[in-house]
Design a protein around this motif. Structure first.
Motif, PDB file in Angstrom:
ATOM      1  N   LEU A  11      48.663  30.093  49.193  1.00 11.29           N
ATOM      2  CA  LEU A  11      48.855  31.478  48.754  1.00 11.29           C
ATOM      3  C   LEU A  11      49.251  31.511  47.285  1.00 11.29           C
ATOM      4  O   LEU A  11      48.783  32.363  46.520  1.00 11.29           O
ATOM      5  N   GLY A  12      50.130  30.585  46.880  1.00  6.42           N
ATOM      6  CA  GLY A  12      50.532  30.523  45.483  1.00  6.42           C
ATOM      7  C   GLY A  12      49.376  30.190  44.562  1.00  6.42           C
ATOM      8  O   GLY A  12      49.331  30.644  43.413  1.00  6.42           O
ATOM      9  N   GLU A  13      48.419  29.415  45.052  1.00  6.99           N
ATOM     10  CA  GLU A  13      47.238  29.062  44.265  1.00  6.99           C
ATOM     11  C   GLU A  13      46.168  30.152  44.296  1.00  6.99           C
ATOM     12  O   GLU A  13      45.135  30.020  43.651  1.00  6.99           O
ATOM     13  N   GLY A  14      46.412  31.208  45.068  1.00  2.00           N
ATOM     14  CA  GLY A  14      45.426  32.275  45.177  1.00  2.00           C
ATOM     15  C   GLY A  14      44.276  31.957  46.105  1.00  2.00           C
ATOM     16  O   GLY A  14      43.215  32.581  46.024  1.00  2.00           O
ATOM     17  N   ARG A  15      44.478  31.022  47.028  1.00  7.42           N
ATOM     18  CA  ARG A  15      43.413  30.588  47.948  1.00  7.42           C
ATOM     19  C   ARG A  15      43.650  31.177  49.348  1.00  7.42           C
ATOM     20  O   ARG A  15      43.687  30.474  50.347  1.00  7.42           O
ATOM     21  N   GLU A  16      43.798  32.509  49.400  1.00 12.30           N
ATOM     22  CA  GLU A  16      44.093  33.174  50.672  1.00 12.30           C
ATOM     23  C   GLU A  16      43.027  32.919  51.730  1.00 12.30           C
ATOM     24  O   GLU A  16      43.332  32.855  52.923  1.00 12.30           O
ATOM     25  N   TRP A  54      41.255  35.482  56.097  1.00 15.54           N
ATOM     26  CA  TRP A  54      41.987  34.224  55.949  1.00 15.54           C
ATOM     27  C   TRP A  54      41.184  33.022  56.460  1.00 15.54           C
ATOM     28  O   TRP A  54      41.584  31.886  56.242  1.00 15.54           O
ATOM     29  N   ARG A  62      55.228  28.552  47.225  1.00 14.68           N
ATOM     30  CA  ARG A  62      54.353  29.490  46.508  1.00 14.68           C
ATOM     31  C   ARG A  62      54.389  29.229  45.002  1.00 14.68           C
ATOM     32  O   ARG A  62      53.354  29.236  44.332  1.00 14.68           O
ATOM     33  N   ALA A 119      51.401  27.996  42.562  1.00 12.57           N
ATOM     34  CA  ALA A 119      51.020  28.793  41.386  1.00 12.57           C
ATOM     35  C   ALA A 119      51.265  28.047  40.078  1.00 12.57           C
ATOM     36  O   ALA A 119      51.104  28.630  38.998  1.00 12.57           O
ATOM     37  N   ASP A 156      54.070  27.185  38.803  1.00  9.58           N
ATOM     38  CA  ASP A 156      55.181  27.858  38.138  1.00  9.58           C
ATOM     39  C   ASP A 156      56.422  26.983  38.255  1.00  9.58           C
ATOM     40  O   ASP A 156      57.206  27.097  39.197  1.00  9.58           O
TER      41      ASP A 156
END
Length: 451
Positions: free
Chosen positions: A80-85, A225, A304, A308, A310
């Motif tokens: 999810l943090g990588e944007g790979r939902e 998903w 997350r 991401a 971060d």
């Protein structure tokens, strides 16, 4: 360190919103076991002994298996943090496969070896035989329960912990109802109280698994998903999901095994001391559900941020989680410490027992904070990609230090000595794991890393 800058306030808000349903869900796990013990114990003291003996080996296997499922939570949060939902459904599908595999192996192993072990452990006459069939029934519920754990971890990583919380308490209601009907044998089935309670647990765990799986499948986002489609192979994610599980499962096994060994040490001191230690351990286990819930929430937020890329966000999430659990640990300790006598008397009013158990429980409040910090720090480390060092440090603190120190102090100070061993081990674990997390988080490149 814990000044509430705007980013920290955001993390704190997210952490608390995620943590309280998870904490209540974890408390629900303890409540189910407590309900079984209370209903069976009021029915028959002998049946409670059968129930407790049957539960002991299954709890060690189950706790280890739950740790092995931790990869579902961590990898869902990272993706999810990588944007790979669109790929998180693959994590859940793998989690269900792992749950069936682990649950099947645990079930078969307990069924084949459990009754044999019970009959060859040197237990008092009749105890091994009486505990064997309840153990088999407990084993049958392993696959369903691990399916429910995978589903709960998935929902928690998505930031949707409330369905898992409500499902757990619905399952508790089912468990209580089945216990009240089956243990007194109101249906005339003719099963013993321990066996009947084990069937109640089987029914409750099955309801829990079915509820959560159906809930996820009916979510509008499930198709997006990738829950319904067979995923393409991603060996990096697959390997990381297993690795996180191996690390967490190993840590859980070490801790559960170490505390089980401490119970045997208490057994060397006598029946009264064993009962006192059991009371201290039971109350501490209930308290431990609060940091367990916060550790899950912290792992989600760190995961997350890690996904991401971060670095500052991962460090902030971990430190906020450690800060919050430190405050809560102090608050709980300040509540338990003056009420230790009242809490121990709820288990038994024998004056000689209370003279041992109440001071030991009051002393145990000294490890509440350290124990809370270490479990949150361990989860934060794993979510940041540091899988095996938490396991190594748990081994050092609880196996290499606590167990021999506990034996030495127990034979000099009694139960209080055992509590001091836990205090020292927890302080060591908390210090090492927190330092390890800060070091790992600060070394994460801003661009992110993938092991």
């Amino acid at each position: 360190m814990f000044a509430l800058s705007p980013p920290s306030r955001t993390v704190l808000r997210d952490l608390l919103a995620l943590a309280w349903p998870v904490v209540l869900a974890r408390i629900g796990i303890m409540t189910m076991g407590l309900t079984d013990a209370l209903v069976v114990g009021n029915h028959s003291g002998e049946q409670l002994a059968f129930h407790a003996l049957a539960w002991a080996p299954t709890s060690i296997v189950l706790t280890t298996a739950v740790g092995l499922m931790m990869g579902v939570q961590v990898m869902t949060a990272r993706l999810l943090g990588e944007g790979r939902e669109a790929e998180v459904g693959a994590v859940l599908r793998r989690g269900f496969v792992y749950a069936l595999q682990l649950g099947g192996v645990a079930m078969i192993g307990l069924i084949l070896l459990g009754p044999w072990a019970m009959r060859h452990m040197g237990l008092a006459e009749g105890l091994g035989e009486g505990a064997s069939f309840p153990l088999v029934v407990f084993a049958l519920s392993m696959p369903a329960y691990l399916i429910s754990i995978a589903a709960q971890f998935f929902l928690e990583a998505l930031g949707r912990p409330k369905p898992g919380m409500w499902a757990m308490w619905v399952a508790n209601g089912v468990n209580l109802l089945l216990n009240l009907v089956l243990v007194p044998d109101l249906l005339g089935i003719g099963q013993s109280g321990a066996v009947a309670s084990a069937w109640a647990t089987f029914g409750a765990r099955t309801v829990l698994a079915v509820f959560l799986v159906v809930y996820i499948l009916r979510l509008p986002e499930a198709k997006g998903w990738g829950v319904f489609r067979r995923p393409a192979r991603d060996r990096v994610v697959e390997r990381e999901q297993r690795k996180v599980g191996y690390g967490a499962g190993s840590s859980y096994f070490i801790e559960v095994g170490a505390f089980a060994a401490m119970t045997f040490i208490a057994g060397q001191l006598g029946a009264m001391q064993t009962t006192a230690w059991t009371i201290v351990l039971n109350v501490s286990a209930i308290v431990f559900m609060v940091p367990m819930g916060l550790s899950a929430a912290t792992a989600v937020l760190v995961g997350r941020a890690y996904g991401a890329h971060d670095r500052d966000g991962a460090l902030r999430a971990g430190l906020v989680g450690i800060g919050v659990v430190t405050v809560l640990g102090f608050v709980i300790a300040l509540i338990v410490w003056p009420t230790a006598g009242l809490l121990t008397s709820a288990y038994n009013r024998d004056a000689a027992l209370l003279a041992i158990a109440a001071p030991a429980l009051a002393l145990a409040t000294l490890f509440f904070v350290a124990d809370a910090i270490q479990v949150v720090a361990a989860s934060a480390n794993r979510a940041a990609g540091d899988v095996w060092w938490p396991t190594i440090l748990h081994f050092v603190a609880y196996a290499a230090i606590m167990m021999p120190l506990g034996w030495w102090l127990a034979h000099r100070m009694g139960v209080d000595g055992m509590v001091w061993a836990v205090i020292i081990a927890s302080l060591i674990s908390a210090t090492l794991l927190t330092g390890r997390f800060v070091r790992i988080a600060k070394r994460l490149p801003v661009a992110g890393i993938r092991d």
